[in-house]
Design a protein around this motif. Structure first.
Motif, PDB file in Angstrom:
ATOM      1  N   ARG A   1      44.672  43.570  42.110  1.00  0.00           N
ATOM      2  CA  ARG A   1      43.744  42.935  41.055  1.00  0.00           C
ATOM      3  C   ARG A   1      42.522  43.786  41.108  1.00  0.00           C
ATOM      4  N   PHE A   2      41.837  43.854  42.419  1.00  0.00           N
ATOM      5  CA  PHE A   2      40.709  44.420  42.539  1.00  0.00           C
ATOM      6  C   PHE A   2      40.852  45.920  41.902  1.00  0.00           C
ATOM      7  N   GLY A   3      41.535  46.703  42.222  1.00  0.00           N
ATOM      8  CA  GLY A   3      41.854  48.051  41.523  1.00  0.00           C
ATOM      9  C   GLY A   3      41.874  47.813  39.916  1.00  0.00           C
ATOM     10  N   LYS A   4      42.531  46.913  39.325  1.00  0.00           N
ATOM     11  CA  LYS A   4      42.332  46.846  37.833  1.00  0.00           C
ATOM     12  C   LYS A   4      40.926  46.401  37.558  1.00  0.00           C
ATOM     13  N   HIS A   5      40.313  45.766  38.208  1.00  0.00           N
ATOM     14  CA  HIS A   5      38.817  45.480  37.893  1.00  0.00           C
ATOM     15  C   HIS A   5      38.035  46.592  37.912  1.00  0.00           C
ATOM     16  N   ILE A   6      38.448  47.685  39.099  1.00  0.00           N
ATOM     17  CA  ILE A   6      37.620  48.929  39.133  1.00  0.00           C
ATOM     18  C   ILE A   6      37.691  49.834  38.044  1.00  0.00           C
ATOM     19  N   ILE A   7      39.120  49.671  37.569  1.00  0.00           N
ATOM     20  CA  ILE A   7      39.486  50.820  36.361  1.00  0.00           C
ATOM     21  C   ILE A   7      38.712  49.970  35.138  1.00  0.00           C
ATOM     22  N   ALA A   8      38.723  48.707  35.016  1.00  0.00           N
ATOM     23  CA  ALA A   8      38.098  48.056  34.204  1.00  0.00           C
ATOM     24  C   ALA A   8      36.668  48.268  33.741  1.00  0.00           C
ATOM     25  N   VAL A   9      35.877  48.237  34.959  1.00  0.00           N
ATOM     26  CA  VAL A   9      34.414  48.227  34.915  1.00  0.00           C
ATOM     27  C   VAL A   9      34.132  50.010  34.468  1.00  0.00           C
ATOM     28  N   GLY A  10      35.011  50.585  34.944  1.00  0.00           N
ATOM     29  CA  GLY A  10      34.570  52.089  34.606  1.00  0.00           C
ATOM     30  C   GLY A  10      34.919  52.274  33.105  1.00  0.00           C
ATOM     31  N   GLY A  11      35.978  51.686  32.744  1.00  0.00           N
ATOM     32  CA  GLY A  11      36.421  52.096  31.487  1.00  0.00           C
ATOM     33  C   GLY A  11      35.399  51.349  30.258  1.00  0.00           C
ATOM     34  N   ASN A  12      35.237  50.268  30.505  1.00  0.00           N
ATOM     35  CA  ASN A  12      34.291  49.755  29.630  1.00  0.00           C
ATOM     36  C   ASN A  12      33.696  48.256  30.227  1.00  0.00           C
ATOM     37  N   ALA A  13      32.313  48.522  30.685  1.00  0.00           N
ATOM     38  CA  ALA A  13      31.647  47.418  31.488  1.00  0.00           C
ATOM     39  C   ALA A  13      31.556  46.228  30.693  1.00  0.00           C
ATOM     40  N   GLU A  14      31.146  46.530  29.238  1.00  0.00           N
ATOM     41  CA  GLU A  14      30.835  45.293  28.641  1.00  0.00           C
ATOM     42  C   GLU A  14      32.066  44.421  28.465  1.00  0.00           C
ATOM     43  N   ALA A  15      33.229  45.161  28.223  1.00  0.00           N
ATOM     44  CA  ALA A  15      34.523  44.283  28.038  1.00  0.00           C
ATOM     45  C   ALA A  15      34.946  43.852  29.100  1.00  0.00           C
ATOM     46  N   ALA A  16      34.759  44.431  30.134  1.00  0.00           N
ATOM     47  CA  ALA A  16      35.251  44.025  31.444  1.00  0.00           C
ATOM     48  C   ALA A  16      34.244  42.586  31.872  1.00  0.00           C
ATOM     49  N   ARG A  17      32.859  42.665  31.447  1.00  0.00           N
ATOM     50  CA  ARG A  17      32.091  41.410  31.741  1.00  0.00           C
ATOM     51  C   ARG A  17      32.707  40.217  30.827  1.00  0.00           C
ATOM     52  N   LEU A  18      32.734  40.629  29.478  1.00  0.00           N
ATOM     53  CA  LEU A  18      33.278  39.881  28.501  1.00  0.00           C
ATOM     54  C   LEU A  18      34.639  38.941  29.090  1.00  0.00           C
TER      55      LEU A  18
END
Lengths: 342, 331
Positions: free
Chosen positions: A205-222
């Motif tokens: 899961r943490f890895g998915k979060h890493i990719i999400a934060v790098g891809g689009n931080a705003e979307a990841a935060r939301l």
């Protein structure tokens, strides 16, 4: 545009040619890794044709030993670049960890396990400092690590001054000079780090979060991802991993000084980029970085074997790097154009 | 001053800061510089002598010249970490043409500047046309240019330059050292270019919002390539001054200078994300770095602590500055 459309249609049909072209276009991660692997094989064959000794058991062992530290740093840097960060301070962290090893093992007689634990802890602390500045203070990673690069290097110089510490205990040297099934323990440490990094990035899961934060931080935060935690932990992990590299380095050289590992950060960024990890974040290829590290080592080792002067070697290294990255960028652009709606 | 009055005053200051963030940045950088000069005037006795002042200014001039270039590159939304290697290559071209081949110094200088243009063109082409991220392009160029410098000149120092070059390094014009004059000219031209010419405005627009700039009909490629070429030329100028000051040239010249210059520019308030370039801030940033180092040295602090101080200062200043920025500007 027509060509691109044709390609897309062909790929959809699932024809062998279409799939193959799609593969080579660099659209998937696997394709990027394949290109890097092909590059590595081509280089190995090239140097083998120049000098047969290049593929000898002895040279392969040397090559793997040399690249172990870079592979380890590459894994950490891949994670950092995947969250759209960058870390220029890793060379200085290596120096600080080496300094701790030197103080505990050369100037004093502490047990090796304690010194190694201390070095890893210090590496983690250095990484946490970076993580805190980037995640909490919101200082851009480039500025943070530019500052800590000078800061950590300064600490190493303040403590060590111009001294060179050497004569480390045998147990530490074993890490780079001992042999398990013919390879140095350092190589196994590198292998374990690669497996750890790969599983972490691709299967947790943490890895998915890493990719999400790098891809689009705003979307990841939301979507409820704790960006602070991801950024902090990735930089802290980079620090820990740098301490592994420091231990291997010290064991291989049997010496430490404040100026050790200068410029390592650039080498590491180069190998990660060669491996196909995107500098725009959101795409990290651990295996690619492993191959990238091997490519750089093969290039250095191979060019040295050919007997070309080190000046020509450096020029060639720069030229090859620029060419490969330019080609890869063009390839990726073509691929992304094909993905665009008609 | 009454309470209401002071509140009004604070409000006025705040509106002023919001309306003109650039002058606010300059003000904060300038206060930091003053603070440092004040501290060092107490801790270091010889700090205010003319000799020290002259030395500080001459030393800073190289950073200032490079800082102006890097400010323009950062404003266009890119970065250049190859400048140290351009300096090495420029120095070798100058030395090989003038010392080894005996070409007149004028042509030697022109050749050096041309090399700067070529280096900038290469970086700019790969960044703007091939669209490789500039940090990667210039990372590769860093190795490539340095390799070329070594190929040209080998590992040894080349000496024996004509008197004119020595004059550039240690001569004066009406009492002002020539490097300082060159730095002044660069700052004035850089400021005029970025703020008062159409091309300069285009560079700011491209760095601020490339898509909007493209829609407004601005030639993005040209703006970015131009920024890199300016950086290349200024690196060549810096290499000439460095060679002139030492009266010797070496392939290793300028190694690592890019990080110092980057620190100076960032201290000065130029944004790493493009669209905001504060050339005068970079000048102040360069002065802060040199004064910090000279001041600590004269205060008797062990040399290596300077590194620690520079690192902490850089992060602290940027962190404080970012905490004052409106949140939508934050990365």
């Amino acid at each position: 545009m027509n060509v691109a459309a044709d390609k897309a249609v062909e790929a959809k049909r699932g024809s062998v040619a279409g799939v193959l072209r799609d593969w080579l276009d660099g659209r998937s991660d696997a394709a990027s890794v394949t290109t890097t692997a092909l590059m590595l094989v081509a280089l190995i064959l090239l140097f083998y044709s120049v000098n047969e000794r290049f593929i000898s058991m002895r040279n392969i062992v040397v090559l793997l030993n040399q690249s172990a530290a870079y592979i380890i740093l590459g894994v950490g840097m891949t994670l950092v670049i995947t969250i759209k960060g960058i870390d220029l301070s890793i060379g200085a962290i290596v120096a600080v960890c080496g300094m701790i090893l030197g103080i505990l093992l050369v100037n004093n007689d502490y047990p090796v396990w304690l010194a190694i634990s201390a070095a890893i802890a210090i590496g983690g602390v250095c990484g946490a400092v970076n993580g805190y500045c980037v995640a909490s203070l919101r200082v851009p990673a480039l500025v943070t690590t530019l500052g800590t690069m000078v800061l950590f290097r300064g600490v190493a110089y303040v403590v060590l001054e111009d001294n060179i510490l050497f004569r480390y205990p045998e147990e530490l040297l074993w890490i780079a000079r001992g042999r398990i099934f013919g390879l140095a323990p350092a190589v196994y440490i590198a292998a374990i780090t690669v497996i750890f990094g790969f599983v972490l990035l691709n299967h947790t899961r943490f890895g998915k979060h890493i990719i999400a934060v790098g891809g689009n931080a705003e979307a990841a935060r939301l979507s409820g991802i704790n960006i602070w935690r991801v950024q902090f932990l990735v930089f802290a992990l980079m620090g820990v991993v740098s301490s592994f590299a420091a231990i291997i380095w010290v064991a291989r050289l049997n010496s430490t000084q404040a100026s050790v590992a200068q410029g390592v950060e650039f080498h590491t960024i180069a190998l990660v980029v060669l491996g196909g990890t995107s500098l725009f974040g959101g795409k990290g290829l651990i295996v690619g970085s492993l191959l990238g590290a091997l490519i750089l080592s093969v290039l250095e080792n191979g060019l040295a074997i050919t007997g070309i002067s080190s000046f020509v070697q450096q020029t060639l290294l720069g030229l090859i790097f620029i060419t490969v990255v330019a080609l890869r960028t063009l390839q990726a652009r073509e691929a992304s154009q094909a993905d665009e709606p008609m | 001053m009454s309470d209401a009055n002071s509140r009004d005053f604070l409000m006025a200051v705040r509106t002023r800061l919001d309306a003109a963030p650039e002058s606010a940045l300059l003000l904060s950088t300038f206060s930091l510089l003053l603070l440092m000069i004040l501290v060092f005037s107490f801790t270091a006795d010889q700090f205010f002598t003319l000799a020290v002042l002259r030395n500080v200014l001459t030393q800073t001039s190289i950073y200032i010249i490079l800082g102006v270039g890097l400010t323009i590159v950062l404003t266009s939304g890119e970065i250049d970490i190859s400048i140290g290697s351009i300096i090495g290559l420029g120095a070798m071209v100058l030395a090989v043409s003038v010392v080894n081949m005996g070409i007149p110094i004028g042509f030697g200088l022109i050749a050096t500047l041309l090399v700067g243009v070529l280096c900038g063109l290469m970086n700019g082409f790969l960044t703007a046309v091939v669209r490789v991220p500039s940090i990667i392009v210039t990372l590769g160029a860093l190795t490539f240019f340095r390799g070329l410098a070594y190929l040209l000149g080998g590992g040894t120092a080349l000496v024996g330059f004509p008197p004119f070059l020595v004059w550039i390094g240690s001569g004066t014009v009406i009492g002002v050292p020539v490097p300082v004059c060159l730095a002044l000219i660069t700052v004035v031209l850089g400021q005029l270019f970025l703020k008062s010419t159409r091309t300069g405005q285009h560079i700011i627009a491209v760095g601020g919002n490339a898509e909007a700039a493209r829609l407004a009909g601005i030639n993005i490629r040209f703006s970015k390539i131009l920024a890199f070429v300016i950086m290349g030329v200024l690196s060549a100028v810096a290499s000439i001054i460095m060679v002139a000051r030492l009266d010797a040239a070496q392939s290793v010249m300028g190694a690592g200078i890019e990080l110092q210059v980057l620190a100076a520019v960032v201290l000065g308030g130029t944004s790493l994300f493009g669209g905001r370039g504060v050339i005068l801030g970079s000048v102040l940033g360069a002065l802060i770095l040199t004064i910090l180092q000279t001041g600590l040295l004269l205060s008797g602090v062990v040399q290596f602590w300077q590194l620690v101080a520079v690192g902490i200062l850089l992060i602290a200043v940027v962190a404080i500055r970012i905490s004052y920025e409106p949140s939508e500007v934050r990365p």
